[in-house]
Design a protein around this motif. Structure first.
Motif, PDB file in Angstrom:
ATOM      1  N   LYS A   1      10.030  80.157  -1.137  1.00  0.00           N
ATOM      2  CA  LYS A   1       9.002  79.530  -1.875  1.00  0.00           C
ATOM      3  C   LYS A   1       8.656  79.922  -3.318  1.00  0.00           C
ATOM      4  O   LYS A   1       8.229  79.582  -4.398  1.00  0.00           O
ATOM      5  CB  LYS A   1       7.557  79.641  -0.998  1.00  0.00           C
ATOM      6  CG  LYS A   1       6.381  78.839  -1.666  1.00  0.00           C
ATOM      7  CD  LYS A   1       5.341  78.998  -0.664  1.00  0.00           C
ATOM      8  CE  LYS A   1       4.050  78.261  -1.322  1.00  0.00           C
ATOM      9  NZ  LYS A   1       2.963  78.356  -0.697  1.00  0.00           N
ATOM     10  N   LYS A   2       8.785  81.648  -3.360  1.00  0.00           N
ATOM     11  CA  LYS A   2       8.764  82.135  -4.513  1.00  0.00           C
ATOM     12  C   LYS A   2       9.860  82.047  -5.559  1.00  0.00           C
ATOM     13  O   LYS A   2       9.464  81.779  -6.849  1.00  0.00           O
ATOM     14  CB  LYS A   2       8.593  83.767  -4.430  1.00  0.00           C
ATOM     15  CG  LYS A   2       8.284  84.330  -5.280  1.00  0.00           C
ATOM     16  CD  LYS A   2       7.882  86.084  -5.046  1.00  0.00           C
ATOM     17  CE  LYS A   2       8.852  86.802  -4.448  1.00  0.00           C
ATOM     18  NZ  LYS A   2       8.584  87.894  -4.132  1.00  0.00           N
ATOM     19  N   LEU A   3      10.937  81.976  -4.888  1.00  0.00           N
ATOM     20  CA  LEU A   3      12.215  82.131  -5.892  1.00  0.00           C
ATOM     21  C   LEU A   3      12.868  80.452  -6.053  1.00  0.00           C
ATOM     22  O   LEU A   3      13.582  80.277  -6.976  1.00  0.00           O
ATOM     23  CB  LEU A   3      13.090  83.131  -5.392  1.00  0.00           C
ATOM     24  CG  LEU A   3      12.731  84.464  -5.465  1.00  0.00           C
ATOM     25  CD1 LEU A   3      13.834  85.443  -4.824  1.00  0.00           C
ATOM     26  CD2 LEU A   3      12.270  84.976  -6.870  1.00  0.00           C
ATOM     27  N   GLY A   4      12.643  79.834  -4.922  1.00  0.00           N
ATOM     28  CA  GLY A   4      13.400  78.641  -5.202  1.00  0.00           C
ATOM     29  C   GLY A   4      14.797  78.763  -4.563  1.00  0.00           C
ATOM     30  O   GLY A   4      15.458  77.694  -3.997  1.00  0.00           O
ATOM     31  N   ARG A   5      15.577  79.602  -5.025  1.00  0.00           N
ATOM     32  CA  ARG A   5      17.107  79.803  -4.830  1.00  0.00           C
ATOM     33  C   ARG A   5      17.098  81.393  -4.642  1.00  0.00           C
ATOM     34  O   ARG A   5      16.741  82.182  -5.373  1.00  0.00           O
ATOM     35  CB  ARG A   5      17.792  79.357  -5.699  1.00  0.00           C
ATOM     36  CG  ARG A   5      19.549  79.625  -5.674  1.00  0.00           C
ATOM     37  CD  ARG A   5      20.257  78.961  -7.004  1.00  0.00           C
ATOM     38  NE  ARG A   5      21.351  79.400  -6.447  1.00  0.00           N
ATOM     39  CZ  ARG A   5      22.444  79.020  -7.637  1.00  0.00           C
ATOM     40  NH1 ARG A   5      22.159  78.301  -8.854  1.00  0.00           N
ATOM     41  NH2 ARG A   5      23.623  79.237  -7.324  1.00  0.00           N
ATOM     42  N   VAL A   6      17.832  81.697  -3.190  1.00  0.00           N
ATOM     43  CA  VAL A   6      17.708  83.027  -2.904  1.00  0.00           C
ATOM     44  C   VAL A   6      19.048  83.351  -2.252  1.00  0.00           C
ATOM     45  O   VAL A   6      19.457  82.481  -1.220  1.00  0.00           O
ATOM     46  CB  VAL A   6      16.557  83.813  -2.505  1.00  0.00           C
ATOM     47  CG1 VAL A   6      16.422  83.122  -1.059  1.00  0.00           C
ATOM     48  CG2 VAL A   6      16.858  85.278  -2.086  1.00  0.00           C
ATOM     49  N   SER A   7      19.651  84.181  -2.437  1.00  0.00           N
ATOM     50  CA  SER A   7      20.880  84.533  -1.517  1.00  0.00           C
ATOM     51  C   SER A   7      20.711  85.478  -0.283  1.00  0.00           C
ATOM     52  O   SER A   7      19.871  86.070  -0.316  1.00  0.00           O
ATOM     53  CB  SER A   7      22.094  85.401  -2.398  1.00  0.00           C
ATOM     54  OG  SER A   7      21.624  86.635  -2.614  1.00  0.00           O
ATOM     55  N   LEU A   8      21.400  85.328   0.701  1.00  0.00           N
ATOM     56  CA  LEU A   8      21.160  85.799   1.818  1.00  0.00           C
ATOM     57  C   LEU A   8      21.222  87.370   1.745  1.00  0.00           C
ATOM     58  O   LEU A   8      20.627  88.159   2.411  1.00  0.00           O
ATOM     59  CB  LEU A   8      22.129  85.135   3.131  1.00  0.00           C
ATOM     60  CG  LEU A   8      22.224  83.786   3.297  1.00  0.00           C
ATOM     61  CD1 LEU A   8      22.840  83.701   4.424  1.00  0.00           C
ATOM     62  CD2 LEU A   8      20.618  83.365   3.838  1.00  0.00           C
ATOM     63  N   ILE A   9      22.320  87.825   0.997  1.00  0.00           N
ATOM     64  CA  ILE A   9      22.220  89.296   0.703  1.00  0.00           C
ATOM     65  C   ILE A   9      21.094  89.859   0.099  1.00  0.00           C
ATOM     66  O   ILE A   9      20.635  90.928   0.466  1.00  0.00           O
ATOM     67  CB  ILE A   9      23.621  89.507  -0.110  1.00  0.00           C
ATOM     68  CG1 ILE A   9      24.907  89.230   0.588  1.00  0.00           C
ATOM     69  CG2 ILE A   9      23.596  90.948  -0.448  1.00  0.00           C
ATOM     70  CD1 ILE A   9      26.155  89.309  -0.279  1.00  0.00           C
ATOM     71  N   ASP A  10      20.656  88.975  -0.827  1.00  0.00           N
ATOM     72  CA  ASP A  10      19.378  89.707  -1.628  1.00  0.00           C
ATOM     73  C   ASP A  10      18.108  89.854  -0.739  1.00  0.00           C
ATOM     74  O   ASP A  10      17.283  90.406  -0.579  1.00  0.00           O
ATOM     75  CB  ASP A  10      19.139  88.692  -2.673  1.00  0.00           C
ATOM     76  CG  ASP A  10      19.810  88.775  -3.896  1.00  0.00           C
ATOM     77  OD1 ASP A  10      20.389  89.865  -3.911  1.00  0.00           O
ATOM     78  OD2 ASP A  10      20.066  87.871  -4.617  1.00  0.00           O
ATOM     79  N   LEU A  11      18.223  88.688   0.309  1.00  0.00           N
ATOM     80  CA  LEU A  11      17.013  88.728   1.482  1.00  0.00           C
ATOM     81  C   LEU A  11      17.163  89.735   2.154  1.00  0.00           C
ATOM     82  O   LEU A  11      16.234  90.432   2.774  1.00  0.00           O
ATOM     83  CB  LEU A  11      17.187  87.341   2.306  1.00  0.00           C
ATOM     84  CG  LEU A  11      16.618  86.151   1.644  1.00  0.00           C
ATOM     85  CD1 LEU A  11      16.899  84.918   2.499  1.00  0.00           C
ATOM     86  CD2 LEU A  11      15.152  86.072   1.464  1.00  0.00           C
ATOM     87  N   ALA A  12      18.422  90.211   2.811  1.00  0.00           N
ATOM     88  CA  ALA A  12      18.561  91.495   3.552  1.00  0.00           C
ATOM     89  C   ALA A  12      17.944  92.558   2.871  1.00  0.00           C
ATOM     90  O   ALA A  12      17.499  93.411   3.448  1.00  0.00           O
ATOM     91  CB  ALA A  12      20.135  91.357   3.901  1.00  0.00           C
TER      92      ALA A  12
END
Length: 347
Positions: free
Chosen positions: A70-81
């Protein structure tokens, strides 16, 4: 009674302020949690953080994933980890559940992307498109770090709404761009609507290729072998048409086209108004008798067409007799005209 109550309060406050002499290590806490899970007192899943100092439930992990999207719109799974501090395996597993439960999200090449993100991207693309008139999909794909197919999938439902343009042949362009290119091509082609020296045709083709490259299009040149094959097929088709043609007016342009193949080894498509110019250009290529046959036939054809165009509904008008007479004259000239091409090309 009141004094006893006050005493109990003082003892409770003292107990709260006193420091405990018993402390649990992190290992003890882990063992305690494991024991509680074995006893099913904790009857839900718990995930370790990468630091090993915290636990997180799958539900909470999904909530935090959604918060980042919701904050970024597009995010990679690596960044989420990295952001959440959970092993990538758990992030990938929960991300699939998040995307499957929300039709406005997609999981592409290790990234979760929302529809709202694509809407904002489409708005930016449209702003740029209106400025540039034309953008290649490959260029957009490189900038967005995604495949061209995904760009197409994203843009197609937004064409005509967010993106004011058309998508075709790997190019995104505005209607004004098409109109402008069309006007340029028509302007360049106007000079070759009549038979033209081959050198001028080459200039036109060079200009056309340059225009096509600037437009992001590709004009494929025929190889010599294929060009000869096409020309040979065209000549055979024309010969067949000429041999069976019974309409004296339709015969003339076909004969002229065959003569151009014979003389220049090039195909000719000329509108009716250009026939005279085409005939004149053959003067130096034909012997006098052949050229006279061609010119006489052309003159008779023009006379017939002039009579037909001047015909009225007046019953007193005797032009029909003149038309019939002129047509019969042309029909009598047809064998000689056909002989100019059939005898030469069959030999």
């Amino acid at each position: 009674m009141d004094e006893e109550l006050l005493e109990l309060q003082r003892q409770f406050e003292f107990a709260q302020q006193a420091k405990s002499s018993i402390r649990l290590s992190e290992r003890n806490v882990v063992e305690l949690v494991q024991k509680l899970q074995e006893l099913q007192i904790i009857d839900f899943d718990l995930l370790h953080t990468v630091s090993g100092k915290e636990y997180i439930t799958p539900e909470q992990l999904r909530l935090e994933i959604l918060a980042e999207i919701k904050k970024l719109g597009r995010v990679s799974l690596i960044d989420l980890a990295d952001i959440i501090g959970v092993d990538l395996y758990h992030v990938e597993k929960q991300a699939q559940l998040v995307v499957s439960d929300d039709p406005t999200l997609m999981l592409v090449q290790g990234e979760i992307i929302s529809h709202s993100y694509w809407d904002s991207v489409a708005e930016e693309i449209n702003e740029r498109l209106q400025e540039c008139s034309q953008i290649a999909l490959a260029e957009l794909a490189a900038q967005l770090n995604i495949g061209s197919e995904l760009v197409t999938i994203v843009l197609e439902p937004r064409l005509g709404t967010i993106v004011k343009g058309k998508l075709e042949g790997g190019q995104l362009y505005t209607p004004m761009y098409v109109a402008r290119v069309g006007a340029m091509v028509r302007g360049a082609a106007r000079g070759v609507t009549v038979p033209t020296n081959l050198a001028r045709v080459e200039i036109f083709m060079t200009a056309l290729r340059t225009l096509a490259e600037e437009s992001g299009l590709h004009v494929k040149e025929l190889d010599k072998k294929l060009e000869r094959t096409i020309l040979h097929s065209y000549r055979k088709e024309l010969m067949s048409q000429v041999s069976v043609e019974t309409d004296p007016v339709s015969l003339l342009p076909k004969v002229i086209s065959l003569l151009y193949i014979q003389v220049h080894k090039k195909a000719l498509q000329a509108p009716g108004r250009a026939i005279f110019v085409a005939v004149a250009r053959l003067k130096d290529k034909l012997d006098d008798s052949a050229f006279k046959i061609l010119m006489d036939y052309h003159s008779a054809t023009v006379a017939l067409l002039a009579l037909i165009s001047a015909t009225t509904d007046d019953e007193q008008d005797c032009s029909s007799d003149r038309i019939l007479s002129k047509r019969e004259l042309l029909e009598s000239m047809m064998p000689a005209l056909k002989g100019l091409v059939l005898s030469n090309l069959q030999s």
